[in-house]
Design a protein around this motif. Sequence first.
Motif, PDB file in Angstrom:
ATOM      1  N   ILE A   1      24.726  83.648  17.668  1.00  0.00           N
ATOM      2  CA  ILE A   1      23.474  84.006  17.002  1.00  0.00           C
ATOM      3  C   ILE A   1      22.349  83.133  17.539  1.00  0.00           C
ATOM      4  O   ILE A   1      22.525  81.927  17.710  1.00  0.00           O
ATOM      5  CB  ILE A   1      23.631  83.888  15.466  1.00  0.00           C
ATOM      6  CG1 ILE A   1      22.359  84.275  14.724  1.00  0.00           C
ATOM      7  CG2 ILE A   1      24.096  82.507  15.043  1.00  0.00           C
ATOM      8  CD1 ILE A   1      22.567  84.459  13.222  1.00  0.00           C
TER       9      ILE A   1
ATOM     10  N   ILE B   1      21.938  88.687  17.296  1.00  0.00           N
ATOM     11  CA  ILE B   1      23.361  88.410  17.071  1.00  0.00           C
ATOM     12  C   ILE B   1      24.184  89.216  18.071  1.00  0.00           C
ATOM     13  O   ILE B   1      23.991  90.420  18.217  1.00  0.00           O
ATOM     14  CB  ILE B   1      23.778  88.785  15.633  1.00  0.00           C
ATOM     15  CG1 ILE B   1      23.009  87.928  14.621  1.00  0.00           C
ATOM     16  CG2 ILE B   1      25.282  88.606  15.446  1.00  0.00           C
ATOM     17  CD1 ILE B   1      23.330  88.230  13.175  1.00  0.00           C
TER      18      ILE B   1
ATOM     19  N   MET C   1      30.446  84.611   7.865  1.00  0.00           N
ATOM     20  CA  MET C   1      29.514  84.727   6.728  1.00  0.00           C
ATOM     21  C   MET C   1      28.406  83.681   6.729  1.00  0.00           C
ATOM     22  O   MET C   1      27.441  83.815   5.963  1.00  0.00           O
ATOM     23  CB  MET C   1      30.236  84.664   5.364  1.00  0.00           C
ATOM     24  CG  MET C   1      31.096  85.838   5.000  1.00  0.00           C
ATOM     25  SD  MET C   1      30.185  87.399   4.766  1.00  0.00           S
ATOM     26  CE  MET C   1      29.126  87.054   3.362  1.00  0.00           C
TER      27      MET C   1
END
Lengths: 405, 405, 357, 357
Positions: free
Chosen positions: B263, B272, B281
């Motif tokens: 990212i 990303i 997450m």
Amino acid sequence: MADSGNNGTPLLDELEKGPWPSFVTQIKEAAEKKASSAALLRLLERSYNEKIGHWKHGGIVGVMGYGGGVIGRYNDLPEDFPEIAHFHTIRVNMPSGWFYTSDALNTICDIWDRHGSGLTNMHGSTGDIILLGCKSDDLEPTFEELTANDFDLGGSGSDMRTPSGCVGPARCEWACYDTLNLTNDLTQEFQDELHRPAFPYKFKIKCAGCPNDCVASVARADLSVIGTWRDEIRIDQAEVKAAEKAGLDIVKDVCYNCPTKCIEWDGSELKIDDSNCVKCMHCINTMPKALRPGTDTGATILLGSKAPIVEGALLSSVMVPFMKLEPPYQELKDLIERIWDFWGENGKNRERCGELMQRIGLGNFLEEIELDPIPQMVSHPRDNPYVFYEDYYEEGDEDEEEEDE
Amino acid sequence: MADSGNNGTPLLDELEKGPWPSFVTQIKEAAEKKASSAALLRLLERSYNEKIGHWKHGGIVGVMGYGGGVIGRYNDLPEDFPEIAHFHTIRVNMPSGWFYTSDALNTICDIWDRHGSGLTNMHGSTGDIILLGCKSDDLEPTFEELTANDFDLGGSGSDMRTPSGCVGPARCEWACYDTLNLTNDLTQEFQDELHRPAFPYKFKIKCAGCPNDCVASVARADLSVIGTWRDEIRIDQAEVKAAEKAGLDIVKDVCYNCPTKCIEWDGSELKIDDSNCVKCMHCINTMPKALRPGTDTGATILLGSKAPIVEGALLSSVMVPFMKLEPPYQELKDLIERIWDFWGENGKNRERCGELMQRIGLGNFLEEIELDPIPQMVSHPRDNPYVFYEDYYEEGDEDEEEEDE
Amino acid sequence: MATERKTDIGPPNYEKFLPPVIKDNYGKWQYHEILKPGVMVHVGESGDKLFTVRAASPRLLSTDTIRKFADLAKKYCDGYLRFTSRNNVEFLLTDDSKIDALIADLKEMGHPVGGIGNAISNIVHTQGWVHCHSAATDASGVVKAVMDDLTGHFESRDVPGKLRIALACCLNMCGAVHCSDIAILGIHRRPPKTDHASLNKLCEIPNVIASCPTAAIRPATVDGNPSIEIDDDLCMFCANCFTVCPSLPMADPLNDGVSIWVGGKVSNARTEPTFSKLAIPFIPNNPPRWPEVVEAVRNLVDVWANNARKYERMGEFIERIGWPRFFEMTGIEFQKEHIDDFKHAGLTYKRSAQLRH
Amino acid sequence: MATERKTDIGPPNYEKFLPPVIKDNYGKWQYHEILKPGVMVHVGESGDKLFTVRAASPRLLSTDTIRKFADLAKKYCDGYLRFTSRNNVEFLLTDDSKIDALIADLKEMGHPVGGIGNAISNIVHTQGWVHCHSAATDASGVVKAVMDDLTGHFESRDVPGKLRIALACCLNMCGAVHCSDIAILGIHRRPPKTDHASLNKLCEIPNVIASCPTAAIRPATVDGNPSIEIDDDLCMFCANCFTVCPSLPMADPLNDGVSIWVGGKVSNARTEPTFSKLAIPFIPNNPPRWPEVVEAVRNLVDVWANNARKYERMGEFIERIGWPRFFEMTGIEFQKEHIDDFKHAGLTYKRSAQLRH
Ligand code: SRM
Ligand code: SRM
Ligand code: SRM
Ligand code: SRM
Ligand code: SF4
Ligand code: SF4
Ligand code: SF4
Ligand code: SF4
Ligand code: SF4
Ligand code: SF4
Ligand code: SF4
Ligand code: SF4
């Protein structure tokens, strides 16, 4: 594959093609002069045909007074290949750092042409000069000529094996201690242990001048001595800029690869948080003109690496995070002696030092070799609750806490 | 510590001090109404004095037709504490997601005030409502009233334990499948396995809606169902900017922490590389308004976690990297049945599923439960050469290669 | 009658217990925001809002207290509430104007509000002396004492990331402490005392022998009774023998206590789930308030809170600074006990020269 | 006479073999630069320069070739040269004007110059059929065939980082292949064939039984002779029994061959030293040129060379992209054999949900 066998070596001949220098050519060269090497060539061709080797377990052969240094070898077709019915290997201890003069090399060649196959390995995996193949009767004369010329045998069997070291201070700006001197000093100090197997199994020593570990000590030596430093990396900021100018992407290729991310480049100043630097060498490797290890140098001492047979391969693990290494290297020698004493008494037959350490547990091992446990010795503390607490209180112990009333 | 014992609970009283709500207060509240809880309070004070518990192994008690759901408990001082000579725990299966109405809670309280100690755990570690302490005679009546009010028992012993799941789609924007529905569906589907122990040991199921794993499924469930997605993270670039404005250091706090560094933030666009995203997450967690999991969602199915007794603790390991999870969840149920079948026949007494898998080896286990080996199931391939190759050629096999001539 | 007896009905369907706002937005929440300590809002794609107020619970609850929670839910939440996987109580509101009153009522009742976001939440724990035969320490008492000391971090968001504490009163680890930022684990430190008189009656000797992972148990005849003997040197106090045989009690007031573990986690966020590692091998039981344990946990929390980077969990922090520095910063002495000697011990030895000096 | 016999003198002191420029600058080198493939200069704090030219060697050398190296050293280096830890030959010059002529002579002799910097260097290897009883494949032949294919990467600096290849002809791993970027490992795949007639004469049966790590060997009487029997299902072909007993030969033309391993390293640079992992479980021996092995290594090299980032070793590259992708990119089929089932197998299972999908 019609005319293989004694009439030629068509399969091996295939391996004389191509740009890489050919071992077949080497054997052929020796075969010109030596019947044993000619026989080896034919035997090998046969192996290539049959896809199987033709060597047997060695018996015990050697030179007088030594238990190591010779690998006995017999082929399993002695009638077909009588010239190499025995074809033993002599391991000759190389000079530290594998430095030679032309004269020294020629001397070895002379000796080997007189007594052996004319074939060698320069060098064996442990580091020795491998004189590849001679008859039992030639062992002693070869040995005599070698010693007359200052050479001696290396190790084999359950002894200390020939220690080796990287090129170190002789030609490397990163050497954090004198690898050649240490290698030589230990070899000389432990001549008896080298030549007369009295250990549970082999014991190898490798000396690398810095964490680049150009002798693979962490993987291939029972005792791994890896140079390091404990002060600051020396930085020449101008050369850092020059490196960038020359095309190095310092942030991406250097900082980003630092294992602890303790190095930063803002385009004008390179900053290293040395207290977090784990001396991995990467930044120095990428900018040899700009960065150098510190000046308070020494080595990390690790123990226990070996190949997988039979409990699984091991890498060496930290015994002493930092040790100063100056002649006569007494601290290191004392440590080695304590390790050998304990291993000698407690190692099982064919149990390497690292295996013993694992079997009885690092904690117990440290007690025996008189080192204090410190967190540098583990990658992390235990994650299982199966602690062998050694003492417990009995009812009535004086330090028992008061019961109520 | 003078007046401990039956005249008061000075030690426990110390635990009514301080800002955190006190369990002692809870026991005292129950003790007002229930002799058993009053006795528990005294027994506990005695434990605090003596620094030792006073409970014994449970015998086999339960409700008719069930083998699980009740933990038998007897104290070892029945003469001093007859009110809690037996003091069994009833595990009541909680509603998925631990959602209640006030009425439902009051109903449970009513039942428990009639039959038990008036003490509970909301909830037990596995997720059940724990009704803490009643006499053997009260088990059946309690059960009758519970079922009359739609509640049933949870698991104990060698059965499927009460499955649990995170709050999921009921109140979480990250739920990648319907954790509550799946938890409930599996619980209903496997009622027999839940109530009648017939396995080698316990089997726990936990359903987490996303890789944050808010029910600790990877560590505490034999079968861990962890939501995930396989398409792209949804990005609202404007909200990314807003997050930065609000003070988030996107490069340092987000990108830098991405495990695969996939990212990137250049100050205006968040990029990303989803093909390298391991769905950890973190970026989503830090910018809940800007990022959301993809829409092609499902779950990773993992197997085998457990506490350390006695072969060492395990985390669950990947069986199916990605499975779509829609009612009636047939693929998952089929997998569970195959696992149970094999474990049921081959598990040793008190051997958890994950231990069996390790004992016979993941490769063999996969064959038995009819899954193909894939690299997602390992953190890396083996690093030791001890491969059990299953077949070898015998001389004369048809696929034998031609020997020369 | 047996046929009419209700069995195998399973739990009540959760749908019955979901408030309307959840039914309407089920699976369609868009984002959440933490409004203040212990209070968050989830916003649906519809724009609907659900406010959550999270309150501390001792987990061991009397029916009276549960009824009080039920009353509060009636008063503020149309009778809807839930419990969390860490045993807190969550009140589910649609009207944010009621939040402060609810919080006031909860505080009045003695239940701090907090635990959401970068905070220390409730301690997952177990039965201890309250109900288990296996306990090496109490559970609820230690938890109460530790949380009294940490309530400030529950009620605020003043720490770098989440910090999960768990307690288990014996090695069975019902509290699943094996993957916690800080784990408090009850441990025995004395081999079982054998009750030779009862052993052969209550237990099957071969089973007892087989239960011991270190083969410390051998058959023996004692005072004429078939029984067993235990090689103290081989015992590492796992209590597996006791689990299968009541004649081998492990509990021992002089030697039981707790150990403290650090750096585990279960989430996949940033780093993979990992086990907790041993920090403090042993602290004796000191009821009622275990001050040494409270102090030790506080020290660990402080070192982490003052030095970790944002979002860094305990284990991530330690990995970054290195274990040697962790021991230095916490003042914990590194001992032989810290060095693994179980099955995979060799893999925990430091096998590289990457060291700070 | 025995007293006069020279023993225990150890190797000649290295100092005798150091050229003057090294003696002068010993331990005082300041930096080095790679000038072109196979050529580097080390510059001393004094300003002195030492030029190194590194040439390939097959390691198995005839005395003739060694003499030729000695002659070249005389001609260009005042008679000073060394060998490297990967068995290359290094010529040590002070006069850089002689470099090109030396290189020309070396090429003429058939020894490529290179292997310095981000290049593929020589293959560390072992005896094979040339001299060892234990070999499951030849060493020198495989090495020659593979290096013929990779000479281009030896002679240039066109790869992302260092790539170390090693070969061992049996599981004893004298080539220490366990930590190489690419390792070629000879393996047996058939349990030993027992020579029942000789076994009791040549070997001690209890030793033989004890040598087997999987307890596959049991005592047995065969044709009246005390001997052993082997449970084929338990054998994983380690050959430890053969090492202690010649009556248990392992070599088998039909089933011997090589396996290929990737991603190990020993340097501490960036990442810690690590073992190689199994890439290809088995390739049959196909002398004289093992084309399948050559092709397999080439494929691995290509995937790495084309996709790794600068300085990234094979293992670091694979860790970054993940093993599933590695198998995809190389087209290697993942099989049961890849899954560890040795002592620490469980630690290699993927115990998290961090996956690419
Ligand atoms: C010659 C050499 C290979 C080479 O071609 O270079 C070699 C050759 C043999 N090794 Fe080795 N080993 C050689 C370096 C190694 C290394 C690498 C190293 O030293 O850096 C290793 C791996 C590191 C280690 O020590 O673990 C190595 C691990 C073994 C083992 C496995 C030992 C273990 O504990 O795992 C054996 C088996 C044994 O000892 O029984 C073995 C056994 C042998 C024997 C003696 C075979 C035997 O069982 O009789 C081989 C004799 C071959 C022959 O015909 O001459 N060799 N051996 C190397 C020694 C040359 C030298 O002295 O310089
Ligand atoms: C009540 C509860 C603790 C609590 O206070 O919350 C509990 C209590 C007991 N557990 Fe547990 N376990 C409880 C959740 C767990 C968990 C956590 C989980 O489920 O998430 C674990 C770790 C995860 C796992 O399953 O491995 C757990 C691992 C064990 C073990 C070790 C099992 C193993 O394979 O390692 C035992 C020992 C045994 O089974 O013999 C055990 C045994 C016990 C026994 C039955 C003790 C015994 O041997 O008789 C305890 C009964 C205490 C009592 O007096 O009621 N308990 N137990 C939890 C169940 C409540 C519920 O149903 O909701
Ligand atoms: C309510 C609850 C689920 C439930 O069904 O009960 C829950 C709810 C939420 N979790 Fe959780 N988590 C809950 C237990 C857990 C657990 C399990 C545990 O602690 O045993 C974990 C794994 C902890 C671990 O790794 O050891 C967990 C790891 C997370 C994470 C990952 C944190 C990390 O950086 O490692 C997040 C993401 C975040 O906070 O940024 C998260 C985020 C959230 C969010 C923000 C999800 C959302 O969008 O609604 C929820 C509220 C945030 C909060 O509490 O800070 N939740 N969360 C649980 C509340 C427990 C409590 O009372 O404190
Ligand atoms: C000559 C030799 C030492 C010796 O005493 O013989 C040597 C010499 C140097 N090594 Fe090395 N290394 C030598 C074997 C090794 C080994 C051992 C091995 O390959 O078995 C390693 C460990 C490899 C591994 O990790 O598996 C090794 C890992 C390094 C590294 C770390 C590379 C990395 O990124 O991991 C460096 C640093 C670099 O290249 O930037 C390095 C750097 C160097 C430097 C630049 C050091 C210097 O300043 O002089 C030397 C020449 C560079 C070169 O070859 O690229 N040397 N080097 C060895 C040459 C072998 C050959 O013929 O190719
Ligand atoms: S190990 Fe370090 S000091 Fe030795 S040659 Fe390699 S880089 Fe130089
Ligand atoms: S030596 Fe390694 S750890 Fe130290 S600053 Fe350089 S890159 Fe970082
Ligand atoms: S596990 Fe994921 S989906 Fe479930 S509550 Fe936690 S964050 Fe939400
Ligand atoms: S979810 Fe995790 S792995 Fe994926 S991009 Fe975000 S931080 Fe990286
Ligand atoms: S952890 Fe041990 S003592 Fe505590 S409840 Fe579980 S089994 Fe009982
Ligand atoms: S406590 Fe554990 S190690 Fe000790 S005797 Fe019992 S089973 Fe064996
Ligand atoms: S690896 Fe095996 S076959 Fe090759 S030399 Fe070493 S012992 Fe012999
Ligand atoms: S080869 Fe290894 S596993 Fe097979 S019988 Fe021999 S010692 Fe046992």
